[in-house]
Motif scaffolding. Structure first.
Motif, PDB file in Angstrom:
ATOM      1  N   GLY A 240       0.822  -1.208   0.000  1.00 45.87           N
ATOM      2  CA  GLY A 240       0.000   0.000   0.000  1.00 45.87           C
ATOM      3  C   GLY A 240       0.858   1.262   0.000  1.00 45.87           C
ATOM      4  N   THR A 241       0.241   2.402   0.250  1.00 47.10           N
ATOM      5  CA  THR A 241       0.952   3.692   0.361  1.00 47.10           C
ATOM      6  C   THR A 241       0.284   4.510   1.456  1.00 47.10           C
ATOM      7  N   THR A 242       0.967   5.563   1.851  1.00 41.22           N
ATOM      8  CA  THR A 242       0.376   6.545   2.756  1.00 41.22           C
ATOM      9  C   THR A 242       0.899   7.928   2.357  1.00 41.22           C
ATOM     10  N   THR A 243       0.201   8.947   2.705  1.00 38.35           N
ATOM     11  CA  THR A 243       0.641  10.319   2.400  1.00 38.35           C
ATOM     12  C   THR A 243       0.803  11.098   3.703  1.00 38.35           C
ATOM     13  N   PHE A 244       1.995  11.646   3.864  1.00 44.58           N
ATOM     14  CA  PHE A 244       2.262  12.499   5.019  1.00 44.58           C
ATOM     15  C   PHE A 244       1.968  13.958   4.635  1.00 44.58           C
ATOM     16  N   TYR A 245       1.487  14.698   5.622  1.00 49.76           N
ATOM     17  CA  TYR A 245       1.164  16.110   5.417  1.00 49.76           C
ATOM     18  C   TYR A 245       1.852  16.946   6.497  1.00 49.76           C
ATOM     19  N   SER A 246       2.135  18.190   6.122  1.00 52.59           N
ATOM     20  CA  SER A 246       2.655  19.161   7.102  1.00 52.59           C
ATOM     21  C   SER A 246       1.690  20.339   7.184  1.00 52.59           C
ATOM     22  N   THR A 247       1.664  20.911   8.355  1.00 53.35           N
ATOM     23  CA  THR A 247       0.815  22.106   8.508  1.00 53.35           C
ATOM     24  C   THR A 247       1.404  23.311   7.784  1.00 53.35           C
ATOM     25  N   GLN A 248       2.653  23.163   7.310  1.00 52.82           N
ATOM     26  CA  GLN A 248       3.308  24.228   6.552  1.00 52.82           C
ATOM     27  C   GLN A 248       3.579  23.727   5.146  1.00 52.82           C
TER      28      GLN A 248
ATOM     29  N   ILE B  40       9.848  15.563  11.583  1.00 57.45           N
ATOM     30  CA  ILE B  40       9.993  14.138  11.219  1.00 57.45           C
ATOM     31  C   ILE B  40       8.770  13.335  11.668  1.00 57.45           C
ATOM     32  N   ARG B  41       8.607  12.211  10.960  1.00 55.17           N
ATOM     33  CA  ARG B  41       7.532  11.270  11.329  1.00 55.17           C
ATOM     34  C   ARG B  41       7.964   9.880  10.831  1.00 55.17           C
ATOM     35  N   THR B  42       7.904   8.938  11.717  1.00 60.68           N
ATOM     36  CA  THR B  42       8.319   7.575  11.325  1.00 60.68           C
ATOM     37  C   THR B  42       7.193   6.851  10.583  1.00 60.68           C
ATOM     38  N   VAL B  43       7.612   5.945   9.730  1.00 67.60           N
ATOM     39  CA  VAL B  43       6.667   5.070   9.037  1.00 67.60           C
ATOM     40  C   VAL B  43       7.167   3.625   9.182  1.00 67.60           C
ATOM     41  N   THR B  44       6.266   2.737   9.530  1.00 68.05           N
ATOM     42  CA  THR B  44       6.609   1.307   9.684  1.00 68.05           C
ATOM     43  C   THR B  44       5.923   0.511   8.580  1.00 68.05           C
ATOM     44  N   ILE B  45       6.738  -0.240   7.852  1.00 72.25           N
ATOM     45  CA  ILE B  45       6.232  -1.039   6.739  1.00 72.25           C
ATOM     46  C   ILE B  45       6.078  -2.494   7.209  1.00 72.25           C
ATOM     47  N   THR B  46       4.876  -3.005   7.074  1.00 68.62           N
ATOM     48  CA  THR B  46       4.604  -4.406   7.420  1.00 68.62           C
ATOM     49  C   THR B  46       4.503  -5.225   6.139  1.00 68.62           C
ATOM     50  N   ALA B  47       5.207  -6.395   6.123  1.00 71.36           N
ATOM     51  CA  ALA B  47       5.153  -7.255   4.931  1.00 71.36           C
ATOM     52  C   ALA B  47       3.725  -7.732   4.697  1.00 71.36           C
ATOM     53  N   ALA B  48       3.277  -7.660   3.455  1.00 69.87           N
ATOM     54  CA  ALA B  48       1.924  -8.110   3.110  1.00 69.87           C
ATOM     55  C   ALA B  48       1.809  -9.615   3.318  1.00 69.87           C
ATOM     56  N   PRO B  49       0.691 -10.095   3.875  1.00 74.30           N
ATOM     57  CA  PRO B  49       0.502 -11.539   4.031  1.00 74.30           C
ATOM     58  C   PRO B  49       0.386 -12.212   2.666  1.00 74.30           C
TER      59      PRO B  49
ATOM     60  N   THR C  43     -11.041 -22.548   1.417  1.00 75.40           N
ATOM     61  CA  THR C  43     -10.347 -21.260   1.475  1.00 75.40           C
ATOM     62  C   THR C  43      -9.257 -21.294   2.534  1.00 75.40           C
ATOM     63  N   TYR C  44      -8.081 -20.789   2.147  1.00 75.50           N
ATOM     64  CA  TYR C  44      -6.980 -20.608   3.092  1.00 75.50           C
ATOM     65  C   TYR C  44      -6.798 -19.114   3.297  1.00 75.50           C
ATOM     66  N   LYS C  45      -6.910 -18.655   4.550  1.00 78.81           N
ATOM     67  CA  LYS C  45      -6.837 -17.224   4.848  1.00 78.81           C
ATOM     68  C   LYS C  45      -5.656 -16.935   5.764  1.00 78.81           C
ATOM     69  N   VAL C  46      -4.877 -15.930   5.358  1.00 81.58           N
ATOM     70  CA  VAL C  46      -3.798 -15.427   6.206  1.00 81.58           C
ATOM     71  C   VAL C  46      -4.215 -14.039   6.689  1.00 81.58           C
ATOM     72  N   THR C  47      -4.294 -13.865   7.992  1.00 82.01           N
ATOM     73  CA  THR C  47      -4.762 -12.603   8.570  1.00 82.01           C
ATOM     74  C   THR C  47      -3.695 -11.519   8.433  1.00 82.01           C
ATOM     75  N   GLY C  48      -4.131 -10.363   7.957  1.00 82.78           N
ATOM     76  CA  GLY C  48      -3.214  -9.232   7.817  1.00 82.78           C
ATOM     77  C   GLY C  48      -3.058  -8.473   9.122  1.00 82.78           C
ATOM     78  N   SER C  49      -1.942  -7.748   9.261  1.00 78.04           N
ATOM     79  CA  SER C  49      -1.684  -6.892  10.426  1.00 78.04           C
ATOM     80  C   SER C  49      -0.848  -5.709   9.971  1.00 78.04           C
ATOM     81  N   GLY C  50      -0.717  -4.722  10.849  1.00 81.19           N
ATOM     82  CA  GLY C  50       0.108  -3.565  10.501  1.00 81.19           C
ATOM     83  C   GLY C  50      -0.366  -2.864   9.256  1.00 81.19           C
ATOM     84  N   GLY C  51      -1.684  -2.733   9.119  1.00 81.90           N
ATOM     85  CA  GLY C  51      -2.238  -2.051   7.967  1.00 81.90           C
ATOM     86  C   GLY C  51      -2.513  -2.946   6.782  1.00 81.90           C
ATOM     87  N   CYS C  52      -2.181  -4.239   6.888  1.00 81.94           N
ATOM     88  CA  CYS C  52      -2.404  -5.171   5.775  1.00 81.94           C
ATOM     89  C   CYS C  52      -3.753  -5.858   5.930  1.00 81.94           C
ATOM     90  N   SER C  53      -4.453  -5.985   4.829  1.00 86.28           N
ATOM     91  CA  SER C  53      -5.727  -6.696   4.830  1.00 86.28           C
ATOM     92  C   SER C  53      -5.486  -8.203   4.806  1.00 86.28           C
TER      93      SER C  53
END
Length: 406
Positions: free
Chosen positions: A29-37, A84-93, A149-159
């Motif tokens: 996926g992606t995310t967009t960071f914003y600044s108040t300036q 600054i702002r940290t971003v954590t990337i979780t591997a997709a299931p 059906t085989y389902k792997v549960t997503g975490s850290g923003g992953c579906s």
């Protein structure tokens, strides 16, 4: 008064503002960071983890954590300002690709596996058709098709992610239980039937004993036993179903032996079958005798019908002679009349001839009608009265006198 002046220019310090935006995202996926300036520039502390474009859009590269920096350049003597702002990337299931036999019999199982992440969960679209356990073992419930059906549960923003595979359950063939008369006569028939699936095939273990046709009709061919098998062909992963039933074929036989028993000309019916019954006929007329022995008093054509286990057999004997007196003399002169001591009707085991002095002059085992008034050495005996000892095959003996008169 004297004065001196100098101007000073004050530049507003740059302000990078406060950053916002989702900090935990999936690697797909992606995310967009914003600044108040506005007006600043974006950068990533680790482009091997995540990159960021001029609009603040963060794109994952690999699982991990990176720091996204927003920089506002300073003017005048002002230093640049950063936020600054940290971003954590979780591997997709990864649910992977499923494998496993898809067509199975209702009395079997199959195991589905995935080449994706471990620890997923299994489910069936129709538990009335097939269930699936935690290890991917698919158990049939009824004929039909279901989706596993085989389902792997997503975490850290992953579906959650899923992979599917269909399974088709084929009803197991049923040969049922066989019924039908199991003891028949040679050339007789019995119809075997099954309460299982129709359209099976019938097979005999020995066609020389009994054959079976496509409708289950068993025909006796010869005495013995055979196994009849009903086979329902399996399909869709099912093996053939088989059921057997034995058949015994009786082919009784009977023979008649005619001989003299003492002074009675006797017909004896002989069979190897157990518990037979007998009926005797004289010239087509049923006689009263029901044992295996008939004493004959007149010449005629005699028949015995033996029945064993419902299966009949018969034999005939044409009686043209029923005289059972041991000859009292012989006249071995070559005229063809009374030349020999004829005991052919008596089933003699042994004959011994003695002269009047008690000396044995002739002896023969399994005697028929060989003695013609000579010794064992072939010498003619004189006309006289001789003593005989006859031992019959039934173990009895008879003695008497016979006269040689040439």
């Amino acid at each position: 008064a004297a004065t001196a002046i100098r101007t000073v220019t004050i530049t507003a310090a740059p302000n990078a503002g406060i950053l916002s935006g989702v900090q935990t995202i999936c690697s797909n996926g992606t995310t967009t960071f914003y600044s108040t300036q506005s007006g600043g520039t974006w950068s990533s502390s680790d482009t091997a983890i995540a990159t960021v474009d001029v609009a603040g859009t963060v794109t994952p590269v690999a699982a991990g954590t990176a720091t996204i920096t927003y920089t506002m350049n300073g003017l005048g003597s002002c230093s640049a300002a950063t936020a600054i702002r940290t971003v954590t990337i979780t591997a997709a299931p990864n649910a992977g690709i499923l494998s496993g036999v898809q067509t199975i019999c209702s009395n079997g199982t199959t195991t589905f596996t995935s080449n994706g992440d471990l620890g997923g969960s299994w489910s069936s679209s129709d538990a009335l058709i097939a269930t699936v356990g935690t290890a991917g073992i698919v158990t049939p419930i009824a004929a039909g098709s279901a989706t596993i059906t085989y389902k792997v549960t997503g975490s850290g923003g992953c579906s959650d992610v899923t992979a599917t595979r269909t399974v088709t359950i084929t009803a197991a063939p049923n040969a049922g239980i066989l019924s039908g008369v199991q003891t028949i006569c040679s050339n007789g028939t019995s119809v075997f039937s099954s309460n299982g699936d129709v359209a099976g095939t019938w097979v005999s273990s020995d066609d020389t004993i009994a054959t079976v046709n496509a409708t289950g009709t068993v025909t006796g061919m010869a005495s013995g036993s055979a196994t009849i098998t009903y086979i329902v062909t399996g399909a869709g992963g099912c093996i053939d179903a088989k059921i057997t039933r034995s058949v015994t074929v009786n082919n009784p036989t009977v023979t008649i032996t005619a001989s003299c028993v003492e002074t009675d000309y006797t017909l004896v019916a002989t069979t190897s079958d157990s518990s037979p019954t007998y009926a005797w006929y004289k010239g087509g007329t049923l006689l009263a005798e029901t044992s295996n022995t008939l004493v004959v008093k007149t010449t005629d054509n005699y028949k015995v019908v033996m029945n064993s286990g419902g299966c009949p057999a018969e034999a005939t004997e044409n009686v043209t002679f029923f005289y059972c007196e041991i000859p009292k003399g012989i006249s071995p002169n070559g005229d063809g009349k009374n030349d020999v001591f004829d005991l052919s009707n008596f089933h003699v085991k042994k004959l011994e001839i003695f002269n009047r002095y008690g000396i044995k002059v002739y002896s023969k085992s399994n005697y028929n009608k060989e003695w013609n008034g000579t010794t064992d050495g072939g010498q003619e005996l004189p006309d006289a009265t001789y003593y005989y000892v006859v031992e019959f095959e039934n173990g009895t003996t008879k003695t008497g006198w016979v006269y040689i008169n040439k």
